[in-house]
Design a protein around this motif. Structure first.
Motif, short mmCIF file in Angstrom:
data_model
loop_
_atom_site.label_atom_id
_atom_site.label_comp_id
_atom_site.label_asym_id
_atom_site.label_seq_id
_atom_site.Cartn_x
_atom_site.Cartn_y
_atom_site.Cartn_z
N ARG A 21 0.83 -1.21 0.00
CA ARG A 21 0.00 0.00 0.00
C ARG A 21 0.86 1.26 0.00
O ARG A 21 1.85 1.35 0.73
N VAL A 22 0.47 2.23 -0.84
CA VAL A 22 1.11 3.54 -0.88
C VAL A 22 0.01 4.60 -0.77
O VAL A 22 -1.17 4.31 -0.96
N GLN A 23 0.40 5.84 -0.48
CA GLN A 23 -0.59 6.89 -0.24
C GLN A 23 -0.18 8.19 -0.91
O GLN A 23 1.00 8.43 -1.17
N ALA A 24 -1.16 9.04 -1.18
CA ALA A 24 -0.91 10.32 -1.83
C ALA A 24 -1.90 11.36 -1.33
O ALA A 24 -2.99 11.03 -0.85
N LEU A 25 -1.50 12.61 -1.47
CA LEU A 25 -2.34 13.73 -1.04
C LEU A 25 -2.23 14.85 -2.05
O LEU A 25 -1.15 15.11 -2.60
N LEU A 26 -3.34 15.51 -2.29
CA LEU A 26 -3.39 16.67 -3.19
C LEU A 26 -3.81 17.88 -2.37
O LEU A 26 -4.82 17.83 -1.65
N THR A 27 -3.03 18.96 -2.47
CA THR A 27 -3.35 20.16 -1.70
C THR A 27 -4.41 21.01 -2.39
O THR A 27 -4.79 20.75 -3.54
N GLU A 28 -4.84 22.04 -1.69
CA GLU A 28 -5.66 23.06 -2.32
C GLU A 28 -4.80 23.86 -3.31
O GLU A 28 -3.58 23.69 -3.37
N GLN A 29 -5.44 24.71 -4.09
CA GLN A 29 -4.71 25.56 -5.03
C GLN A 29 -3.68 26.41 -4.27
O GLN A 29 -3.95 26.90 -3.18
N THR A 30 -2.49 26.53 -4.86
CA THR A 30 -1.44 27.32 -4.24
C THR A 30 -0.49 27.87 -5.29
O THR A 30 -0.16 27.15 -6.25
N PRO A 31 -0.04 29.12 -5.16
CA PRO A 31 0.94 29.66 -6.11
C PRO A 31 2.27 28.93 -6.06
O PRO A 31 3.08 29.02 -6.99
N LEU A 32 2.51 28.17 -5.00
CA LEU A 32 3.75 27.39 -4.90
C LEU A 32 3.88 26.39 -6.04
O LEU A 32 4.99 26.02 -6.43
N ALA A 33 2.74 25.94 -6.57
CA ALA A 33 2.77 24.93 -7.62
C ALA A 33 3.46 25.42 -8.88
O ALA A 33 3.94 24.62 -9.69
N ASP A 34 3.53 26.73 -9.05
CA ASP A 34 4.19 27.29 -10.24
C ASP A 34 5.69 27.35 -10.09
O ASP A 34 6.40 27.66 -11.05
N ASP A 35 6.20 27.07 -8.89
CA ASP A 35 7.61 27.32 -8.61
C ASP A 35 8.35 26.14 -8.02
O ASP A 35 9.33 26.31 -7.29
N VAL A 36 7.89 24.93 -8.31
CA VAL A 36 8.59 23.75 -7.80
C VAL A 36 8.87 22.79 -8.95
O VAL A 36 8.11 22.71 -9.90
N PRO A 37 9.99 22.06 -8.85
CA PRO A 37 10.22 20.98 -9.82
C PRO A 37 9.45 19.75 -9.37
O PRO A 37 8.78 19.77 -8.33
N MET A 38 9.51 18.68 -10.11
CA MET A 38 9.15 17.38 -9.56
C MET A 38 10.30 17.02 -8.63
O MET A 38 11.47 17.11 -9.01
N LEU A 39 9.98 16.64 -7.42
CA LEU A 39 11.00 16.50 -6.39
C LEU A 39 10.87 15.19 -5.64
O LEU A 39 9.77 14.82 -5.21
N TYR A 40 11.99 14.49 -5.48
CA TYR A 40 12.05 13.34 -4.59
C TYR A 40 13.03 13.63 -3.47
O TYR A 40 14.22 13.88 -3.73
N ASP A 41 12.54 13.62 -2.26
CA ASP A 41 13.36 13.86 -1.07
C ASP A 41 13.72 12.50 -0.49
O ASP A 41 12.91 11.85 0.19
N ALA A 42 14.94 12.04 -0.76
CA ALA A 42 15.34 10.71 -0.31
C ALA A 42 15.43 10.63 1.20
O ALA A 42 15.22 9.56 1.78
N THR A 43 15.71 11.73 1.84
CA THR A 43 15.81 11.74 3.30
C THR A 43 14.44 11.66 3.95
O THR A 43 14.21 10.86 4.86
N GLY A 44 13.53 12.46 3.49
CA GLY A 44 12.18 12.45 4.05
C GLY A 44 11.33 11.31 3.54
O GLY A 44 10.33 10.94 4.16
N GLY A 45 11.72 10.74 2.38
CA GLY A 45 10.95 9.64 1.79
C GLY A 45 9.67 10.11 1.12
O GLY A 45 8.72 9.34 0.98
N TYR A 46 9.63 11.37 0.69
CA TYR A 46 8.44 11.91 0.04
C TYR A 46 8.80 12.44 -1.34
O TYR A 46 9.96 12.77 -1.62
N TYR A 47 7.80 12.52 -2.22
CA TYR A 47 7.98 13.19 -3.49
C TYR A 47 6.84 14.16 -3.68
O TYR A 47 5.76 14.03 -3.07
N LEU A 48 7.07 15.17 -4.49
CA LEU A 48 5.99 16.11 -4.82
C LEU A 48 6.15 16.57 -6.25
O LEU A 48 7.24 16.50 -6.83
#
Length: 373
Positions: free
Chosen positions: A217-244
């Motif tokens: 089993r894996v899980q995912a979450l979608l946030t509300e609209q945010t201007p941050l979405a225009d300023d991020v790459p696809m990101l995998y954080d190996a330390t935190g174990g999360y991607y966005l």
């Protein structure tokens, strides 16, 4: 010879495809385009399970030659369909996580040896390009430029419709059973392809052809609209174990892996409270603020003993595609193309040959999104 001295006309091969997720739909359309008589059996709706819940992140940043070639071909196919939004993929390790930092230092040169457009990002370049991201504690980061994202549900449904347009018979809400002779609900086909996601192992096992695949089993979450979405790459954080990644003006946050075998007929499809809370905390770490949740969910991925999928002929005329460790969608256009070719008598992907296992192997589940490969 037929009457009139003409050679007999061979009937097109009949092929049953069990499962209309992204891999099954791709196999079906590739076979139908090559004049096979294709029937697709889907127990629910098209993209109703794993394919519709996927992250849609696609890249070719693999150190292994086979994986890199497949991923590159898949990206080409996504672009041919106009389904890919090009977007850089970044992965990082934070201070104190020496294991992930060392793995990155090892993997990036190997990826470059495979011709991948990847490079290490120094701190100044990282912060300058994505000032929205919190980078003070980033020990090491790298970027893959040949990358992007797609809408998994929309792509899978469109692929299924392409298969129908090529003559395939799509039967939704039609669960099936296989028998030891490879018949589908008692009906004979020249070939049967089982690409039923987490249900594949059960179907093949009941037919007497076990495969070492476990659902987790894996899980995912979608946030509300945010201007941050225009300023991020696809990101995998190996330390935190999360991607966005950005998704329609929102942030898609994923992982929440439970590395335990789950029954694909009885599992919790709602995201856990701890995961939803951790997503908020992770966004604080990644972008400096916690964005309210729009919705969240869980899905099933499939694992194998060696982390590579099972793709190919399991028994005479019986083919399988399973065990993608969370990387099924991003490789589906190439995997489906290759498997269709194998069904029609051409070469498959030797490294993924399902007969490399007996089918009764014992193994622990290791999540696919990791730098420990």
């Amino acid at each position: 010879m037929a009457a009139g001295g003409q050679p007999p006309v061979e009937a097109p091969p009949s092929v049953a495809v069990v499962g209309c997720g992204v891999v099954g739909a791709t196999v079906a359309v590739e076979l139908a385009r090559r004049d096979a008589d294709v029937t697709i059996f889907e127990a629910g709706d098209v993209a109703g399970e794993s394919s519709g819940r996927a992250a849609g992140i696609c890249y070719d940043a693999f150190a292994d030659a086979v994986d890199a070639k497949i991923a590159e071909r898949a990206l080409d196919r996504f672009r041919e369909r106009g389904a890919l939004t090009d977007h850089p993929y970044v992965w990082l390790a934070r201070s104190g996580d020496d294991r992930s930092a060392e793995a990155m230092a090892e993997h990036v040169p190997r990826m470059r040896q495979q011709g991948r457009d990847v490079s290490v990002l120094d701190a100044a370049a990282f912060e300058s390009r994505w000032p929205t991201l919190e980078t003070d504690d980033v020990a090491r980061a790298a970027i893959a430029r040949n990358a992007g994202y797609a809408d998994p549900g929309a792509y899978t449904r469109a692929t299924a419709q392409l298969a129908v347009g090529e003559g395939a018979d799509l039967r939704t809400e039609t669960p099936v059973e296989l028998d030891g002779a490879g018949r589908v609900d008692g009906e004979d086909y020249d070939a049967v392809v089982v690409a039923a996601g987490a249900h594949t192992a059960r179907l093949l096992g009941e037919a007497g052809h076990p495969i070492p695949v476990k659902a987790y089993r894996v899980q995912a979450l979608l946030t509300e609209q945010t201007p941050l979405a225009d300023d991020v790459p696809m990101l995998y954080d190996a330390t935190g174990g999360y991607y966005l990644r950005p998704r329609d003006g929102r942030l898609f946050v994923g992982d929440g892996t439970i590395p335990e075998e789950h029954d694909p007929t009885d599992w919790e499809e709602t995201a856990d409270g701890w995961f939803r809370e951790n997503c908020g905390e992770y966004l604080d770490t990644a972008v400096g603020e916690s964005v309210p949740e729009s919705r969240s969910w869980a899905g099933l991925c499939t694992a194998t003993p060696d982390g590579d999928p099972l793709v190919g002929e399991r028994a005479s005329g019986l083919y399988v595609a399973s065990g993608f460790q969370g990387h099924g969608f991003m490789r589906a256009p190439a995997i489906g193309e290759a498997l269709a070719s194998e069904v029609l008598g051409e070469e498959g992907i030797d490294a993924f040959d399902p007969t490399r296992f007996e089918g009764d192997e014992s193994f622990e589940i290791v999540e696919g999104m990791t730098l420990e490969d």
